[in-house]
Design a protein around this motif. Structure first.
Motif, PDB file in Angstrom:
ATOM      1  N   UNK A   1       2.677  -5.792   3.330  1.00  0.00           N
ATOM      2  CA  UNK A   1       1.618  -6.795   3.194  1.00  0.00           C
ATOM      3  C   UNK A   1       0.676  -6.358   2.076  1.00  0.00           C
ATOM      4  N   UNK A   2       0.599  -7.165   1.033  1.00  0.00           N
ATOM      5  CA  UNK A   2      -0.241  -6.811  -0.120  1.00  0.00           C
ATOM      6  C   UNK A   2      -1.719  -6.801   0.223  1.00  0.00           C
ATOM      7  N   UNK A   3      -2.101  -7.461   1.290  1.00  0.00           N
ATOM      8  CA  UNK A   3      -3.521  -7.487   1.660  1.00  0.00           C
ATOM      9  C   UNK A   3      -3.981  -6.164   2.264  1.00  0.00           C
ATOM     10  N   UNK A   4      -3.063  -5.328   2.684  1.00  0.00           N
ATOM     11  CA  UNK A   4      -3.436  -4.051   3.291  1.00  0.00           C
ATOM     12  C   UNK A   4      -3.677  -3.011   2.196  1.00  0.00           C
ATOM     13  N   UNK A   5      -4.645  -2.126   2.416  1.00  0.00           N
ATOM     14  CA  UNK A   5      -4.964  -1.071   1.457  1.00  0.00           C
ATOM     15  C   UNK A   5      -4.014   0.110   1.691  1.00  0.00           C
ATOM     16  N   UNK A   6      -2.925   0.152   0.947  1.00  0.00           N
ATOM     17  CA  UNK A   6      -1.899   1.174   1.149  1.00  0.00           C
ATOM     18  C   UNK A   6      -2.319   2.538   0.641  1.00  0.00           C
ATOM     19  N   UNK A   7      -3.424   2.628  -0.074  1.00  0.00           N
ATOM     20  CA  UNK A   7      -3.907   3.944  -0.520  1.00  0.00           C
ATOM     21  C   UNK A   7      -4.427   4.789   0.644  1.00  0.00           C
ATOM     22  N   UNK A   8      -4.658   4.158   1.778  1.00  0.00           N
ATOM     23  CA  UNK A   8      -5.185   4.896   2.938  1.00  0.00           C
ATOM     24  C   UNK A   8      -4.091   5.578   3.764  1.00  0.00           C
TER      25      UNK A   8
END
Length: 832
Positions: free
Chosen positions: A74-81
């Motif tokens: 999901x692109x809306x999620x902040x995957x850097x976390x």
């Protein structure tokens, strides 16, 4: 054979007006880890604290069989976390190292999903809330593939064995009665009290240290080295306090350790992966389901003359330890009975269900349930009692098993049988239950008011029964397994004058940390408290082999004794004084001294792994069980009220711990017989919660009377055999026999649920009558033709190492040496 039967004690005469020493039997030393467990100071994996640790989770499949096309984020999620690990991130082989190279650490994109809840990817985050959100933000894109759920229909074969003796056709020609029966057993969950748990900590040298709940540290050590391309030092495994295993923490922890290690190495921080109960039940291994068919010929005097046995086990989606489970199941399939003409054919196949693996008994409970139930039906067919048919066929010293093994030492089948039936008053109880059953049948046919009404009185609706079973269990690894494993145990005298045992054998509640110091202290002539035991840490202890197969006390305990004897001899030779008086002085003068003891073959034990001929085990344990039940004829519910268990375990090391093993194994067998059932639909476990998977509680536990029979095994320096698995083999058939004694119907499938009992009562046929010529009749049971077809079909697919040979060779249990592993159908590498 030497069987210790203790005589009745002399009367204790007490003088009046004084106190004298009593005669209470010594219970052995207190458990080493007992105080820490009781006070809550013992550190289980979830209790360990590593500052800055992240939390890990597994993305799993929701389909039983599919092709993985991709992982959509999901692109809306902040995957850097978070940190995401896929098969592409695995630096070494994408293989969980075990017997066969067929199970991936993670399914690669383009690879096949083989079962529900299979790991596809891994996530780690600094907090649980972020981790939970990330799990909802990733989806697997798949292409469905047709699944196979019936092991009898699968053409993917993991292993096959054939064991034969005599002339089967001649044996059946000699038989006066021939009886056939098909028996089924389902999954059983180990349900250890502590879930699977691992914490991985990255090392400065590029390696990883894994702390966890486990049975076999060197299984994990080998798996880490291969998948992560680490050396012996970089791969570091430390056992935390372990809250039970029962086989469920033999091979499966390697998967969890790899997952935690991959995440820790990628994020550079410790990663905690602690399964909750739902994930643990839904994804981990279970006892193998099996279908077992017997066709047996017998004379009317009760003598067995022919056994034709077919076994098909459901291995689940991957091989795991299935070849060795099948091997032990096949070797025990005929039961502890003489029969000159035998053929046992066994096969294990793949289904698209979660993989099955080790569980207490390791294949023997499945086949011995079938063997004992079938023998009881044979006794009924020729109008012979269940005790008498066993007396006429039971193994004694000098008998030969189907593999050609001559039973020379430690053969106590007769002893355990007689001790159990005597203590349980078996024959008297059978007479009583028969009279009660006859009275109930008379009332049902003579017009007694209410006898056939929909609701019986409390007395009329309760039927009591008593059942008998006998079992054997090979001690240690099968065939040349112990020789090939080459286990090592060590004992050291430290520079400070402390005595320390070093073994890879783990404590998981069974008493390893207690009995090893006992054995070493006795060999050294020092107090029990003077001997320490090192933690199970691969940086400290040698590879003593896995803590499985009822081998810890017998095999590794024997190595501890031999190492201690060598240490004692070295110190006494150097000092000229007794070890107990001089070892501290020797340490002060000469520094540390360590003795490593490697396993050496037991004298006279020979087994051909290629042909399955010879001494399958160095010794066997023997067990007999008498169970009493109450069956509610309206509901079909079964209450097991009393059990007498007589077990021969060789020389008893710690009586209290041994009795605890018998009681615990017996209760697990009662659950296996009555209520423990995994409901499977479309390859998924439906009752994967504690609320829906039932095991016996304290309120369900019967009164268990334990009799320890000592028939010493001369091949071990302490004369001991194993105890952990033996009680599991015998309890379930005894309970099913008791249900039959109460109701008159046979249950062919475990567990004997109320639904199965009521169905049998509603469709019960008349039991075969003595005097009928030829073949004794039985209710029609599906399965026999299908089982025969399954074991006879050509092997065209799978990981079977020798598909065209009459039998596979005996496999080595555990991760294989490099170059010795059979390959899977595909290498399961990421195409990239």
């Amino acid at each position: 054979m030497t069987t210790v039967t203790r005589p009745a004690p002399e009367p204790l005469v007490l003088p009046t007006g004084g106190m004298v020493r009593g005669r209470a039997r010594g219970a052995g030393p207190l458990r080493r880890e007992g105080p820490d467990k009781l006070t809550g100071t013992a550190k289980y994996a979830d209790d360990l604290v590593f500052p800055g640790a992240w939390y890990g989770a597994t993305i799993r499949s929701s389909e039983a069989h599919a092709r993985l096309l991709g992982l959509d984020r999901d692109e809306a999620f902040d995957w850097s976390k978070v940190v995401l690990v896929t098969a592409a991130d695995i630096p070494g082989d994408n293989i969980v190292s075990l017997i066969t190279d067929d199970q991936p650490v993670l399914v690669p994109v383009g690879g096949e999903i083989q079962h529900h809840a299979e790991p596809l990817a891994l996530l780690a985050a600094a907090d649980r809330e972020t981790l939970r959100a990330a799990r909802y933000a990733i989806r697997a894109r798949t292409e469905p593939l047709p699944p196979v759920f019936d092991p009898l229909e699968s053409d993917h074969v993991f292993a096959h064995y054939e064991i034969a003796a005599g002339d089967l056709d001649a044996g059946f020609g000699e038989a006066e009665v021939i009886l056939e029966g098909t028996y089924r057993v389902g999954h059983q969950e180990q349900l250890y009290i502590e879930n699977n748990a691992m914490i991985a900590v990255p090392r400065e040298d590029g390696g990883v240290t894994v702390h966890g709940s486990l049975q076999c540290p060197y299984y994990i050590h080998k798996a880490l080295k291969r998948a992560l391309r680490l050396d012996d030092v970089q791969a570091h495994v430390v056992q935390a306090e372990t809250g039970g295993g029962f086989g469920g923490k033999e091979e499966y922890p390697s998967i969890l350790a790899l997952h935690a290690a991959l995440l820790a190495l990628k994020c550079g921080k410790p990663v905690r992966m602690i399964y909750d109960r739902h994930e643990d039940i839904s994804a981990t291994t279970k006892r193998h389901p099996a279908v077992v068919t017997h066709r047996t010929g017998i004379r009317r005097d009760g003598t067995l003359v022919a056994q034709d046995i077919e076994v098909v086990m459901d291995g689940g989606a991957y091989c795991t330890l299935t070849p060795v489970v099948l091997s032990r199941g096949a070797l025990h399939a005929g039961g502890p009975y003489r029969c000159p003409n035998v053929r046992i054919r066994a096969r294990a196949t793949r289904t698209n269900t979660p993989p099955n693996g080790a569980f207490r008994g390791f294949g023997a409970p499945q086949t011995e349930f079938a063997a004992e139930t079938h023998l009881n039906r044979l006794a009924e067919a020729i109008d012979l009692g269940p005790l008498e048919i066993r007396r006429r066929n039971v193994y004694v010293a000098g008998d030969t098993t189907p593999t050609g093994q001559v039973l020379q030492h430690s053969v106590a089948a007769e002893e355990v049988l007689e001790r159990a039936v005597e203590a349980a008053e078996f024959e008297r109880m059978r007479e009583r239950t028969a009279a009660t059953r006859a009275t109930r049948a008379t009332r049902a046919t003579d017009g007694t008011p209410g006898a056939e009404s929909a609701y019986r009185s409390a007395a009329a609706r309760t039927a009591t029964g008593v059942g008998l079973a006998l079992a054997w269990h090979g001690a240690g690894f099968t065939g040349s397994g112990e020789v090939r494993l080459a286990s090592v145990a060590s004992i050291e005298l430290t520079g400070e004058g402390r005595i320390r045992i070093l073994t890879g054998s783990t404590e998981m509640g069974q008493g390893t940390k207690t009995i090893f110091p006992q054995l070493a202290a006795d060999a050294l002539g020092v107090p029990y408290e003077a001997v320490e035991i090192a933690p199970q840490d691969t940086a400290i202890v040698p590879d003593s082999g896995p803590t499985v197969a009822s081998r810890t006390a017998m095999v590794v305990g024997g190595l501890v004794i031999k190492a201690a004897e060598r240490l004692r001899a070295a110190v006494e030779t150097a000092t000229g004084r007794p070890f107990a008086e001089s070892y501290r002085d020797h340490a002060a003068a000469h520094g540390a001294l360590r003795v490593d003891q490697q396993f050496e073959p037991y004298p006279g034990v020979q087994f051909d792994d290629e042909t399955y001929r010879g001494d399958a085990y160095p010794a066997f344990g023997w067990a007999s069980c008498v169970a009493r039940v109450e069956v509610d004829l309206d509901t079909g519910e079964v209450a097991v009220t009393d059990v007498v268990a007589a077990d021969d375990i060789g020389k008893v090391i710690h009586p209290l711990l041994a009795e605890g093993q018998v009681e615990g194994g017996t209760l697990q067998a009662v659950g296996y017989a009555t209520i423990e059932e995994m409901k499977v639909q479309d390859g998924r476990y439906l009752n994967d919660r504690l609320a829906t998977y039932l095991i016996p509680t304290a309120l369900d536990a019967p009164r268990i009377s334990t009799i320890l029979v000592e028939s010493p095994f001369p091949g071990a320096p302490h004369l001991a055999k194993g105890v952990g698995e033996l009680p599991m083999d015998v309890g379930a058939p005894a309970v099913v026999a008791a249900i039959h004694d109460a109701t008159g119907v046979w249950i062919h499938e475990l567990p004997a649920t109320p639904e199965r009992i009521l169905a049998a009562l509603g469709a019960a046929a008349e039991p075969p009558q003595a005097g009928q010529p030829g073949v004794a009749p039985q209710p029609a049971r599906p399965g026999a033709p299908e089982t025969e077809a399954a074991v006879e079909a050509p092997i065209v697919a799978g990981t079977d190492p020798r598909p065209d040979a009459p039998t596979d060779p005996q496999p080595l249990r555990g991760p294989q040496p490099d170059g010795d592993r059979p390959s899977g159908d595909d290498p399961r590498r990421d195409p990239a």
